[in-house]
Design an enzyme around this catalytic site. Structure first.
Site, PDB file in Angstrom:
ATOM      1  N   LEU A  33      33.933  46.122  37.834  1.00 46.85           N
ATOM      2  CA  LEU A  33      33.957  47.241  38.769  1.00 46.85           C
ATOM      3  C   LEU A  33      35.354  47.836  38.890  1.00 46.85           C
ATOM      4  O   LEU A  33      36.352  47.185  38.571  1.00 46.85           O
ATOM      5  CB  LEU A  33      33.483  46.779  40.150  1.00 46.85           C
ATOM      6  CG  LEU A  33      32.040  46.289  40.261  1.00 46.85           C
ATOM      7  CD1 LEU A  33      31.818  45.658  41.635  1.00 46.85           C
ATOM      8  CD2 LEU A  33      31.066  47.433  40.027  1.00 46.85           C
ATOM      9  N   GLY A  35      38.661  48.486  40.527  1.00 43.37           N
ATOM     10  CA  GLY A  35      39.392  47.651  41.468  1.00 43.37           C
ATOM     11  C   GLY A  35      39.243  46.165  41.231  1.00 43.37           C
ATOM     12  O   GLY A  35      39.778  45.354  41.996  1.00 43.37           O
ATOM     13  N   GLY A  37      40.439  44.492  38.725  1.00 41.55           N
ATOM     14  CA  GLY A  37      41.641  43.925  38.107  1.00 41.55           C
ATOM     15  C   GLY A  37      41.706  44.079  36.600  1.00 41.55           C
ATOM     16  O   GLY A  37      42.575  43.485  35.956  1.00 41.55           O
ATOM     17  N   SER A  39      42.631  46.608  34.475  1.00 42.23           N
ATOM     18  CA  SER A  39      43.875  47.160  33.937  1.00 42.23           C
ATOM     19  C   SER A  39      45.061  46.262  34.235  1.00 42.23           C
ATOM     20  O   SER A  39      45.940  46.071  33.390  1.00 42.23           O
ATOM     21  CB  SER A  39      44.118  48.569  34.500  1.00 42.23           C
ATOM     22  OG  SER A  39      43.119  49.467  34.065  1.00 42.23           O
ATOM     23  N   SER A 106      32.589  50.014  31.726  1.00 41.40           N
ATOM     24  CA  SER A 106      31.480  49.764  30.782  1.00 41.40           C
ATOM     25  C   SER A 106      30.314  49.075  31.474  1.00 41.40           C
ATOM     26  O   SER A 106      30.044  47.900  31.218  1.00 41.40           O
ATOM     27  CB  SER A 106      31.964  48.957  29.571  1.00 41.40           C
ATOM     28  OG  SER A 106      32.721  47.824  29.932  1.00 41.40           O
TER      29      SER A 106
END
Length: 204
Positions: A33, A35, A37, A39, A106
């Site tokens: 989702l 937020g 983590g 990235s 995705s």
């Protein structure tokens, strides 16, 4: 596809390109989702691998939508095309012998399977950021959940668009209970165990 298009075989193989870099090419596919983590952890792992002397490239969902996929929206159809393109780009980078890190929501199982099927067995590593929705929404680093709840953003994953969680990911991380360093250590350990990277390749 046009019948006039013919595949051109390169004289330098992907195995030879990887051997020059003293590593095994693979794709780490971070899914989860907004937020969760993705990235943050992908960037931290990218730094850790770079410091160890590995040749990597990071593909981030927002960055790609500034260029390659700037013509795509967030409908289900555009999401499918977004992932298809990233899968093909990721494959090109691994053909160059790189370790690729891709951070994309995705949300659909079929899309992730489509990308997995582009790669030889063992080279696609699905990293499921299994961070609870409540934690992601509490963080809301871009203010997107607030806008989605207010109806200002449509087709937002986790709110009015589904997220199909991986059933058997290679790696499962929860940043509500794991620190960035914990996540990176876990991923490095997995890559070493699978012999996708090697202790001897680390630089001093």
């Amino acid at each position: 596809m046009s019948s006039n298009i013919v595949w051109h075989n390169h004289k330098v193989t992907r195995a030879e390109r990887a051997e020059n870099k003293h590593q095994r090419p693979c794709l780490l596919w971070f899914t989860g989702l907004s937020g969760s983590g993705k990235s943050t952890i992908a960037n931290a792992l990218d730094v850790a691998l770079h410091q160890r002397g590995y040749h990597t490239f990071l593909l981030d969902g927002d960055n790609v939508r500034h260029g390659l996929n700037k013509d795509l929206g967030f409908s289900d159809e555009d999401r499918v095309e977004n992932i298809r393109r990233i899968g093909e780009v990721s494959k090109l980078f691994t053909d160059a012998g790189l370790i690729v890190l891709s951070a994309f929501i995705s949300p659909f199982t079929s899309d992730r399977r489509m990308v997995r099927n582009l790669f030889p067995a063992g080279e696609f590593v699905e990293v499921f950021m299994d961070t609870p929705l409540a934690t992601c929404e509490e963080r809301d680093p871009k203010g997107l959940y607030e806008k989605a709840r207010a109806g200002k953003i449509k087709h937002f994953t986790g709110i009015d668009s589904p997220y199909e969680a991986p059933e058997r990911p290679e790696v499962r991380l929860d940043t509500s209970s794991m620190s960035v360093d914990d996540c990176v250590d876990h991923l490095i350990g997995y890559l070493l165990q699978r012999e996708l990277i090697f202790e001897s390749a680390q630089t001093s």
